[in-house]
Design a protein around this motif. Structure first.
Motif, PDB file in Angstrom:
ATOM      1  N   ILE A 100       0.853  -1.201   0.000  1.00  8.78           N
ATOM      2  CA  ILE A 100       0.000   0.000   0.000  1.00  8.78           C
ATOM      3  C   ILE A 100       0.883   1.244   0.000  1.00  8.78           C
ATOM      4  O   ILE A 100       0.679   2.172  -0.783  1.00  8.78           O
ATOM      5  N   THR A 160      -1.660  -3.372   8.492  1.00  5.93           N
ATOM      6  CA  THR A 160      -2.312  -3.358   7.194  1.00  5.93           C
ATOM      7  C   THR A 160      -3.666  -2.657   7.273  1.00  5.93           C
ATOM      8  O   THR A 160      -3.984  -1.795   6.436  1.00  5.93           O
ATOM      9  N   ILE A 161      -4.449  -2.986   8.304  1.00  6.06           N
ATOM     10  CA  ILE A 161      -5.758  -2.337   8.468  1.00  6.06           C
ATOM     11  C   ILE A 161      -5.574  -0.827   8.660  1.00  6.06           C
ATOM     12  O   ILE A 161      -6.251  -0.010   8.024  1.00  6.06           O
ATOM     13  N   GLY A 162      -4.616  -0.457   9.527  1.00  5.26           N
ATOM     14  CA  GLY A 162      -4.394   0.962   9.806  1.00  5.26           C
ATOM     15  C   GLY A 162      -3.946   1.727   8.581  1.00  5.26           C
ATOM     16  O   GLY A 162      -4.436   2.831   8.305  1.00  5.26           O
ATOM     17  N   ILE A 163      -3.024   1.149   7.827  1.00  6.25           N
ATOM     18  CA  ILE A 163      -2.496   1.848   6.651  1.00  6.25           C
ATOM     19  C   ILE A 163      -3.583   1.973   5.590  1.00  6.25           C
ATOM     20  O   ILE A 163      -3.752   3.037   4.976  1.00  6.25           O
ATOM     21  N   ALA A 164      -4.351   0.917   5.376  1.00  4.03           N
ATOM     22  CA  ALA A 164      -5.435   0.990   4.388  1.00  4.03           C
ATOM     23  C   ALA A 164      -6.449   2.061   4.801  1.00  4.03           C
ATOM     24  O   ALA A 164      -6.915   2.841   3.970  1.00  4.03           O
ATOM     25  N   GLY A 165      -6.768   2.116   6.096  1.00  3.83           N
ATOM     26  CA  GLY A 165      -7.701   3.132   6.579  1.00  3.83           C
ATOM     27  C   GLY A 165      -7.166   4.535   6.372  1.00  3.83           C
ATOM     28  O   GLY A 165      -7.905   5.444   5.992  1.00  3.83           O
ATOM     29  N   SER A 166      -5.848   4.714   6.577  1.00  2.00           N
ATOM     30  CA  SER A 166      -5.259   6.048   6.424  1.00  2.00           C
ATOM     31  C   SER A 166      -5.331   6.518   4.968  1.00  2.00           C
ATOM     32  O   SER A 166      -5.434   7.721   4.709  1.00  2.00           O
ATOM     33  N   VAL A 167      -5.279   5.576   4.029  1.00  4.68           N
ATOM     34  CA  VAL A 167      -5.349   5.953   2.612  1.00  4.68           C
ATOM     35  C   VAL A 167      -6.721   6.550   2.292  1.00  4.68           C
ATOM     36  O   VAL A 167      -6.822   7.561   1.586  1.00  4.68           O
ATOM     37  N   ILE A 168      -7.768   5.935   2.850  1.00  6.86           N
ATOM     38  CA  ILE A 168      -9.122   6.452   2.601  1.00  6.86           C
ATOM     39  C   ILE A 168      -9.209   7.908   3.067  1.00  6.86           C
ATOM     40  O   ILE A 168      -9.716   8.786   2.358  1.00  6.86           O
TER      41      ILE A 168
END
Lengths: 218, 229
Positions: free
Chosen positions: A79, A115-123
């Motif tokens: 990501i 992974t969950i945190g980084i994906a959330g930060s992208v949104i």
């Protein structure tokens, strides 16, 4: 992990698929200009542009993905190297996702939370960048001068806070490493050390201090 | 040239990357939640982590608003929108555009920056950004394998400390650069470091303080710096 499910295998498959799509998407505007509008650099100039990019950023292309891997993990790396802002948004997001759930970096649980945190930060960052693209000039004109000035200090503030979190469980390693880093960074310009080499040296210091602590605790 | 830079065609061409970015994150979120279920991480923990990371992301996402406006003035809104959402920091994109335009023989922001020069900038950013993505494609799974092997070969306790040391070293590099430059950067870094440390250490009694902890520490640091410099 139990059963047939393996997060790492799945993350790698997902990462290879999406980053490949990203590399293609990356060239779409350039190809659009060439194919539809009909303007394009000469081929020899393209090679020259590539050479310029390689000499300016080539070391970063390799050093950054490798050096951030211990923090980002597998999913976070795929990501992060597509979406960017790794040091200032992705890492803080990953460390906070791990912190509030009590997950340790480098464990399967920690990797999943990163992974969950980084994906959330992208949104979040896509929403904010999109908003700013359209109303940024209006926003900036109503900001008080103090806020505008403060915006310029976000990067050192984020890095300082992340450093506190990274070294919270390893305070001795943290303080020892930053002391060494300051000395090396101070003398680096005098010996003409390039930035990428400087980063490797200081990462080496961090590992060395960790080794000393490990040997001492045995 | 203006008309091409901000044309509907450029918007459509630029949106492909943003769509890929959003879809990637949704897919990884779904995979993360599935993996959490397999690891018996309670769903509410996942939500808590997700919320903390999203709160943390707000502050640093606001940071590039000034340079974003500068990029729009030079490269148009569609390109800026795309490049701020993908790899390559705003400064990197600006520097790469300038260097590519120089290959064509013009300065960015000058009258000579025509459509052809714009195409040089676009290709420059595309070639440069491809670097990180190609390296990630080649190395991430290999790094994963390498660490798995190190864990089998050496004491896993040491490998864990090794990784922590490497992560601390990386951020010591990033931090020492801003500390040494002194002034507001020094104050911002030190104040937010201390704030974060204190919130982590003594904020345990206030669980509500934990999720936005990094955001709060960052705000204290940057406003302390802005107030004094």
């Amino acid at each position: 992990m139990e059963g047939n499910y393996n997060f790492y295998d799945r993350a790698i498959r997902l990462g290879v698929f999406t980053v490949t799509a990203g590399i293609i998407a990356n060239f779409v505007p350039a190809v659009y200009l060439a194919g539809v509008v009909g303007v394009m650099p000469q081929w020899s100039d393209l090679l020259q542009i590539l050479a310029v990019a390689l000499s300016a950023f080539g070391a970063s292309w390799v050093v950054q993905p490798l050096s951030f891997f211990p923090i980002l993990g597998v999913g976070g790396s795929y990501i992060g190297w597509l979406c960017g802002n790794v040091a200032d948004i992705r890492v803080p997001a990953a460390t906070m996702a791990q912190k509030v759930t009590g997950s340790e970096q480098g464990t399967p649980r920690g990797d999943v939370m990163a992974t969950i945190g980084i994906a959330g930060s992208v949104i979040v960052s896509v929403l904010i960048i999109t908003l700013f693209t359209f109303i940024g000039s209006a926003v900036i004109s109503v900001l008080p001068p103090l806020v505008k000035k403060a915006l310029g200090f976000i990067l050192p503030a984020v890095v300082g806070a992340v450093y506190a979190e990274l070294s919270s469980k390893q305070l001795k390693i943290g303080l020892g490493t930053i002391a060494l880093a300051l000395v090396i960074t101070f003398f680096a310009p005098q010996v003409g050390l390039p930035q990428w080499l400087l980063s490797i040296c200081i990462i080496g210091c961090g590992i060395l201090v960790a080794r000393i602590k490990f040997s001492a605790s045995k | 040239m203006e008309s091409v830079m901000n044309s509907p065609g450029m918007w459509i061409a630029s949106s492909v990357m943003v769509i890929v970015v959003v879809i990637q994150s949704i897919l990884f979120l779904r995979e993360g939640f599935r993996a959490a279920q397999e690891l018996n991480i309670p769903r509410c923990d996942c939500i808590k982590g997700l919320r903390a990371s999203m709160i943390t992301a707000i502050g640093p996402s606001l940071a590039p608003v000034v340079i974003l406006l500068a990029l729009i003035a030079v490269l148009g809104a569609p390109t800026t929108w795309m490049r701020m959402n993908d790899i390559g920091a705003a400064r990197t994109e600006l520097a790469m555009s300038a260097m590519a335009a120089k290959v064509y023989g013009v300065e960015i922001r000058s009258a000579g920056f025509d459509l052809k020069a714009f195409s040089y900038a676009i290709w420059g950013m595309a070639l440069n950004n491809a670097g990180w993505m190609v390296v990630a494609l080649l190395f991430v799974s290999r790094m994963n394998t390498a660490i798995k092997k190190m864990n089998e070969k050496y004491n896993p306790q040491w490998i864990k400390l090794f990784m922590a040391g490497a992560a601390i070293g990386l951020f010591a590099y990033l931090w020492s650069g801003t500390l040494i430059s002194g002034g507001g950067n020094l104050v911002a870094g030190i104040v937010s470091f201390i704030s974060m440390y204190l919130i982590s250490r003594y904020g345990g009694r206030y669980p509500r303080l934990q999720e936005p902890a990094l955001g709060i520490a960052m705000l204290i640091g940057m406003f302390a710096a802005a107030a004094f410099f």
